[in-house]
Scaffold this motif. Sequence first.
Motif, PDB file in Angstrom:
ATOM      1  N   ASP A  34       0.862  -1.175   0.000  1.00  0.00           N
ATOM      2  CA  ASP A  34       0.000   0.000   0.000  1.00  0.00           C
ATOM      3  C   ASP A  34       0.902   1.231   0.000  1.00  0.00           C
ATOM      4  O   ASP A  34       2.115   1.125   0.237  1.00  0.00           O
ATOM      5  CB  ASP A  34      -0.907  -0.002   1.237  1.00  0.00           C
ATOM      6  N   ASN A  36       0.018   4.486   1.637  1.00  0.00           N
ATOM      7  CA  ASN A  36      -0.086   5.236   2.872  1.00  0.00           C
ATOM      8  C   ASN A  36       0.103   4.307   4.053  1.00  0.00           C
ATOM      9  O   ASN A  36      -0.838   3.651   4.497  1.00  0.00           O
ATOM     10  CB  ASN A  36      -1.451   5.927   2.962  1.00  0.00           C
ATOM     11  N   PRO A  38       2.286   3.789   7.967  1.00  0.00           N
ATOM     12  CA  PRO A  38       3.051   4.512   8.994  1.00  0.00           C
ATOM     13  C   PRO A  38       4.535   4.149   8.959  1.00  0.00           C
ATOM     14  O   PRO A  38       4.919   3.126   8.384  1.00  0.00           O
ATOM     15  CB  PRO A  38       2.406   4.044  10.308  1.00  0.00           C
ATOM     16  N   GLU A  43       6.137   4.363  -1.170  1.00  0.00           N
ATOM     17  CA  GLU A  43       7.123   4.816  -2.146  1.00  0.00           C
ATOM     18  C   GLU A  43       8.546   4.627  -1.647  1.00  0.00           C
ATOM     19  O   GLU A  43       9.420   4.152  -2.378  1.00  0.00           O
ATOM     20  CB  GLU A  43       6.885   6.294  -2.475  1.00  0.00           C
ATOM     21  N   THR A  65      -5.773   3.344  -3.709  1.00  0.00           N
ATOM     22  CA  THR A  65      -6.831   4.144  -4.333  1.00  0.00           C
ATOM     23  C   THR A  65      -6.243   5.348  -5.061  1.00  0.00           C
ATOM     24  O   THR A  65      -6.987   6.160  -5.592  1.00  0.00           O
ATOM     25  CB  THR A  65      -7.825   4.657  -3.271  1.00  0.00           C
ATOM     26  N   GLU A  66      -4.940   5.454  -5.063  1.00  0.00           N
ATOM     27  CA  GLU A  66      -4.286   6.615  -5.679  1.00  0.00           C
ATOM     28  C   GLU A  66      -4.799   6.871  -7.092  1.00  0.00           C
ATOM     29  O   GLU A  66      -4.945   5.937  -7.885  1.00  0.00           O
ATOM     30  CB  GLU A  66      -2.774   6.356  -5.723  1.00  0.00           C
ATOM     31  N   SER A  67      -5.087   8.137  -7.397  1.00  0.00           N
ATOM     32  CA  SER A  67      -5.553   8.465  -8.750  1.00  0.00           C
ATOM     33  C   SER A  67      -4.679   9.527  -9.406  1.00  0.00           C
ATOM     34  O   SER A  67      -4.903   9.869 -10.573  1.00  0.00           O
ATOM     35  CB  SER A  67      -7.010   8.957  -8.709  1.00  0.00           C
ATOM     36  N   SER A  68      -3.690  10.049  -8.677  1.00  0.00           N
ATOM     37  CA  SER A  68      -2.775  11.027  -9.257  1.00  0.00           C
ATOM     38  C   SER A  68      -1.882  10.326 -10.273  1.00  0.00           C
ATOM     39  O   SER A  68      -1.086   9.446  -9.914  1.00  0.00           O
ATOM     40  CB  SER A  68      -1.921  11.662  -8.160  1.00  0.00           C
ATOM     41  N   GLU A  69      -2.009  10.722 -11.540  1.00  0.00           N
ATOM     42  CA  GLU A  69      -1.196  10.069 -12.574  1.00  0.00           C
ATOM     43  C   GLU A  69       0.286  10.349 -12.363  1.00  0.00           C
ATOM     44  O   GLU A  69       1.130   9.499 -12.680  1.00  0.00           O
ATOM     45  CB  GLU A  69      -1.645  10.551 -13.955  1.00  0.00           C
ATOM     46  N   ARG A  71       1.789  10.572  -9.491  1.00  0.00           N
ATOM     47  CA  ARG A  71       2.287   9.658  -8.463  1.00  0.00           C
ATOM     48  C   ARG A  71       2.347   8.220  -8.999  1.00  0.00           C
ATOM     49  O   ARG A  71       3.300   7.496  -8.708  1.00  0.00           O
ATOM     50  CB  ARG A  71       1.385   9.720  -7.237  1.00  0.00           C
ATOM     51  N   ARG A  74       5.311   7.864 -11.088  1.00  0.00           N
ATOM     52  CA  ARG A  74       6.512   7.836 -10.251  1.00  0.00           C
ATOM     53  C   ARG A  74       6.717   6.441  -9.666  1.00  0.00           C
ATOM     54  O   ARG A  74       7.828   5.912  -9.634  1.00  0.00           O
ATOM     55  CB  ARG A  74       6.344   8.870  -9.137  1.00  0.00           C
ATOM     56  N   HIS A  84      -5.377  -0.465  -9.025  1.00  0.00           N
ATOM     57  CA  HIS A  84      -6.250   0.484  -8.329  1.00  0.00           C
ATOM     58  C   HIS A  84      -7.298  -0.253  -7.505  1.00  0.00           C
ATOM     59  O   HIS A  84      -7.938  -1.185  -7.983  1.00  0.00           O
ATOM     60  CB  HIS A  84      -6.914   1.419  -9.347  1.00  0.00           C
TER      61      HIS A  84
ATOM     62  N   GLY B  95     -10.218   7.371  -0.200  1.00  0.00           N
ATOM     63  CA  GLY B  95      -9.291   7.550  -1.323  1.00  0.00           C
ATOM     64  C   GLY B  95      -9.994   7.741  -2.654  1.00  0.00           C
ATOM     65  O   GLY B  95      -9.531   8.493  -3.518  1.00  0.00           O
ATOM     66  N   ASN B  96     -11.120   7.070  -2.839  1.00  0.00           N
ATOM     67  CA  ASN B  96     -11.858   7.217  -4.102  1.00  0.00           C
ATOM     68  C   ASN B  96     -12.767   8.434  -4.115  1.00  0.00           C
ATOM     69  O   ASN B  96     -13.120   8.945  -5.173  1.00  0.00           O
ATOM     70  CB  ASN B  96     -12.660   5.956  -4.378  1.00  0.00           C
ATOM     71  N   PRO B  99     -10.736  12.494  -5.101  1.00  0.00           N
ATOM     72  CA  PRO B  99     -10.587  13.082  -6.445  1.00  0.00           C
ATOM     73  C   PRO B  99     -11.923  13.609  -6.986  1.00  0.00           C
ATOM     74  O   PRO B  99     -11.949  14.605  -7.710  1.00  0.00           O
ATOM     75  CB  PRO B  99     -10.097  11.901  -7.294  1.00  0.00           C
ATOM     76  N   LYS B 105      -6.957  15.236  -9.975  1.00  0.00           N
ATOM     77  CA  LYS B 105      -6.236  13.994  -9.707  1.00  0.00           C
ATOM     78  C   LYS B 105      -4.927  14.331  -8.991  1.00  0.00           C
ATOM     79  O   LYS B 105      -3.892  13.736  -9.240  1.00  0.00           O
ATOM     80  CB  LYS B 105      -5.991  13.238 -11.006  1.00  0.00           C
ATOM     81  N   ALA B 106      -5.027  15.289  -8.094  1.00  0.00           N
ATOM     82  CA  ALA B 106      -3.859  15.680  -7.302  1.00  0.00           C
ATOM     83  C   ALA B 106      -3.545  14.620  -6.260  1.00  0.00           C
ATOM     84  O   ALA B 106      -4.346  13.726  -6.012  1.00  0.00           O
ATOM     85  CB  ALA B 106      -4.132  17.024  -6.620  1.00  0.00           C
ATOM     86  N   GLU B 107      -2.359  14.751  -5.650  1.00  0.00           N
ATOM     87  CA  GLU B 107      -1.965  13.788  -4.632  1.00  0.00           C
ATOM     88  C   GLU B 107      -2.617  14.132  -3.296  1.00  0.00           C
ATOM     89  O   GLU B 107      -2.584  15.277  -2.866  1.00  0.00           O
ATOM     90  CB  GLU B 107      -0.440  13.795  -4.443  1.00  0.00           C
ATOM     91  N   LEU B 110      -3.401  10.010   2.942  1.00  0.00           N
ATOM     92  CA  LEU B 110      -4.324   9.520   3.945  1.00  0.00           C
ATOM     93  C   LEU B 110      -3.525   8.929   5.104  1.00  0.00           C
ATOM     94  O   LEU B 110      -2.562   8.183   4.884  1.00  0.00           O
ATOM     95  CB  LEU B 110      -5.224   8.423   3.362  1.00  0.00           C
ATOM     96  N   THR B 112      -3.217   6.475   8.487  1.00  0.00           N
ATOM     97  CA  THR B 112      -3.714   5.133   8.791  1.00  0.00           C
ATOM     98  C   THR B 112      -5.067   5.257   9.489  1.00  0.00           C
ATOM     99  O   THR B 112      -5.196   6.042  10.431  1.00  0.00           O
ATOM    100  CB  THR B 112      -2.734   4.402   9.725  1.00  0.00           C
TER     101      THR B 112
END
Lengths: 120, 149
Positions: A34, A36, A38, A43, A65-69, A71, A74, A84, B95-96, B99, B105-107, B110, B112
Amino acid sequence: MQTTLAPGETRYESDGEKGLKVLESNRIDLALVDLNMPHMNGEEMIQRTKQNPATANIPILVVSTESSETRIDRIRSHGADFLHKPFTPEILRTAVRELTGVSNEEFDGTDSLRYSGPDF
Amino acid sequence: MKNSMERILYDTAVLTFEALGFLSPTAALNASQRQALVDTGMQVEFHGPLSGQLAILICGDILPVLAANMVGEESPTSIPFQRDALGEITNVLCGNMLPLLSNTKAEFHLQTPTIISDDKIAQVSRGATVSVQVGLDDYGRADVFLRMN
């Protein structure tokens, strides 16, 4: 390399630091990561995995769930694949098969992954 | 503005419970769902172009079913696993949703998800920017609260 996982076994860790330790001390066929998390996010965990010659070849699949293209690109540039959330079990199975090279026949009837490769 | 936020929150909640929990969400609540008591709650903080907190209260003893459905089990899973499952639902919903709310579609980042302690459950609704209720199966309910900073 000290191994604590048996063939076909999966291990779950709740943060990137612990996950990295598992990768460094076991023979791992695939890491689902994942972003996010702790202590060490996904990344950083991917970068450190790929920078270490002992772990650089471990396939990594980011599930997020990341949607930033930006990121996502990267993440791929670090050497990981991306899936996704949410996804169906069938989509996950396809991704796992593609990344590990396990054939359809090597999945048993209970839909669990049975390792059938060589022992190291 | 608030109506479109509610719409986005509701639609994302429905899709999340359908996709992850294989439950059939309903907009109109029946008597059992309306009267269902809170079992447990989970919250997640988010930061980015929008910042705030999303909280979900699960009601009507539906969480064991939800958690079992998520992993394809027929028998009930443990309490810690059920909480993990709710944390994942909260994470995926948030997360969904972001956006769509931000129309970018910015970063986003989130935190825990964390469990809401029993003594804090009543406070969840206070300060919420928007909230929606989703009926789950015949007797369960999810109350979803979004608080924007």
